[in-house]
Design a protein around this motif. Structure first.
Motif, short mmCIF file in Angstrom:
data_model
loop_
_atom_site.label_atom_id
_atom_site.label_comp_id
_atom_site.label_asym_id
_atom_site.label_seq_id
_atom_site.Cartn_x
_atom_site.Cartn_y
_atom_site.Cartn_z
N GLY A 36 0.78 -1.22 0.00
CA GLY A 36 0.00 0.00 0.00
C GLY A 36 0.81 1.26 0.00
O GLY A 36 0.41 2.26 0.58
N THR A 39 1.38 4.09 -6.14
CA THR A 39 1.59 3.57 -7.48
C THR A 39 2.82 4.22 -8.09
O THR A 39 3.24 5.30 -7.66
N GLY A 138 -6.28 13.43 4.84
CA GLY A 138 -7.15 12.45 5.45
C GLY A 138 -6.84 12.35 6.92
O GLY A 138 -5.78 12.81 7.38
N PRO A 230 -11.35 12.52 3.66
CA PRO A 230 -11.56 11.10 3.97
C PRO A 230 -11.14 10.77 5.39
O PRO A 230 -10.21 11.37 5.94
N LEU A 232 -10.87 7.46 8.52
CA LEU A 232 -10.87 6.05 8.90
C LEU A 232 -10.95 5.96 10.41
O LEU A 232 -10.28 6.73 11.13
N ARG A 259 -14.95 4.60 7.05
CA ARG A 259 -14.87 3.16 7.21
C ARG A 259 -14.39 2.85 8.62
O ARG A 259 -13.58 3.59 9.19
N PRO A 284 -3.97 0.56 3.47
CA PRO A 284 -4.87 0.77 2.33
C PRO A 284 -5.51 2.17 2.33
O PRO A 284 -5.68 2.77 1.26
N PHE A 285 -5.82 2.69 3.50
CA PHE A 285 -6.39 4.04 3.59
C PHE A 285 -5.36 5.07 3.13
O PHE A 285 -5.71 6.02 2.40
N THR A 287 -3.10 4.71 0.97
CA THR A 287 -3.04 4.64 -0.49
C THR A 287 -4.23 5.35 -1.13
O THR A 287 -4.09 6.07 -2.12
N GLU A 288 -5.41 5.15 -0.55
CA GLU A 288 -6.62 5.78 -1.10
C GLU A 288 -6.52 7.30 -1.10
O GLU A 288 -6.89 7.96 -2.08
N VAL A 289 -6.01 7.88 -0.03
CA VAL A 289 -5.99 9.35 0.06
C VAL A 289 -4.82 9.94 -0.71
O VAL A 289 -4.79 11.16 -0.93
#
Length: 290
Positions: A36, A39, A138, A230, A232, A259, A284-285, A287-289
């Motif tokens: 995570g 990219t 986030g 965002p 978490l 989440r 994972p969070f 990575t999302e933000v």
């Protein structure tokens, strides 16, 4: 679990005192991996880990290396009056600490970061997200004291008694850490860590900070309103600081449209007694933000 090497301390001079922090980049802060870290070609959003009440940044000594191994840039900060930060401040509130966090991001030239607030500083990351939304990518509430059901008279009285005991008797904080906060799993350095905490609580001048935290408003109402980034929610399923940890987590998640992740078997210090599970929830969070 083995304790990890302490990172190099840096200092930020603010008008009211000095804040200690560290800033370390992981193995690969510009590429991707399966854990995570982002990219290829993307910059990895820095992560700021904020400890809870009366805790130094070493509270994250087990979680921090896992995030670094995943390629994150990790910043941990000692709160006002704690750790290696200066002792005497006129305000130890979550809102004041939010100002310190934003000042630190500016000092480091960081445009946006993910803020992780444990316990007392859950309120801090909410305040930062509403006062400087452009700086906050986030937020993570980790075993945080926000959106709790209203406490009854008995519980309020118990909290006041415990706060007074912590102020007057540093060993009581050690008792809490040893007998209450970790209901299932204790880290390998638990006894040594508690001894350091009790010694720190006896430092001349430290009582002012202890009083500021123990008698401050660690669970403000309504601070989730206005948060647009965002979010978490991570909570230890056996957190003894809450009558019903999952109920509190549900309230937080609903208020933030976030989440929720419950860490099975974890107490109030999920990042210490279950660091791998906590890292698995956070990465994972992050990575999302990004």
């Amino acid at each position: 679990m083995n304790a990890t090497t302490t990172p190099q301390t840096q200092y930020l001079q603010l008008p009211g005192g000095t804040i200690a922090f560290d800033d370390t980049s992981g193995a690969d802060t510009s590429g991707a991996d399966a854990s995570g870290a982002g990219t290829p070609g993307e910059d990895v959003t820095p992560v700021v880990l904020l400890p809870g009440m009366l805790e130094p940044r070493a509270s994250f000594r087990y979680l921090r290396p896992l995030l670094l191994a995943a390629g994150r840039r990790v910043i941990t900060m000692d709160l006002r009056g704690l750790g290696e930060s200066s002792l005497a401040w006129d305000d130890y509130s979550p809102a004041a600490i939010a100002g310190d966090v934003i000042a630190l991001l500016d000092h480091l030239g960081i445009g946006r970061a993910v803020l992780v607030g444990h316990s007392y500083t859950g309120a801090t990351v909410l305040k930062a997200a509403t006062t400087a939304p452009e700086k906050v990518a986030g937020i993570v509430l980790l075993n945080a004291f926000v959106e709790q059901p209203e406490a009854g008279a008995l519980k309020r009285a118990m909290v006041q008694v415990m706060g007074s005991a912590v102020i007057a008797f540093p060993r009581f904080w050690g008792f809490y850490l040893n007998r209450i906060a970790f209901p299932t799993t204790k880290p390998a350095d638990h006894a040594e860590y508690i001894a350091r905490q009790v010694r720190a609580a006896r430092t001349p001048g430290r009582k002012q900070a202890t009083r500021g935290y123990a008698r401050g408003n660690s669970a403000p109402v309504g601070w989730t309103e206005g948060v647009r980034c965002p979010a978490l929610v991570v909570m230890g399923a056996k957190d003894p600081d809450f009558t019903d940890p999952e109920l509190v987590a549900d309230r937080q998640a609903a208020a933030l449209k976030a989440r929720k992740v419950m860490i099975d078997g974890a107490g109030h210090y999920s990042m210490t007694d279950h660091p791998e599970a906590t890292a698995a929830a956070l990465l994972p969070f992050f990575t999302e933000v990004a």
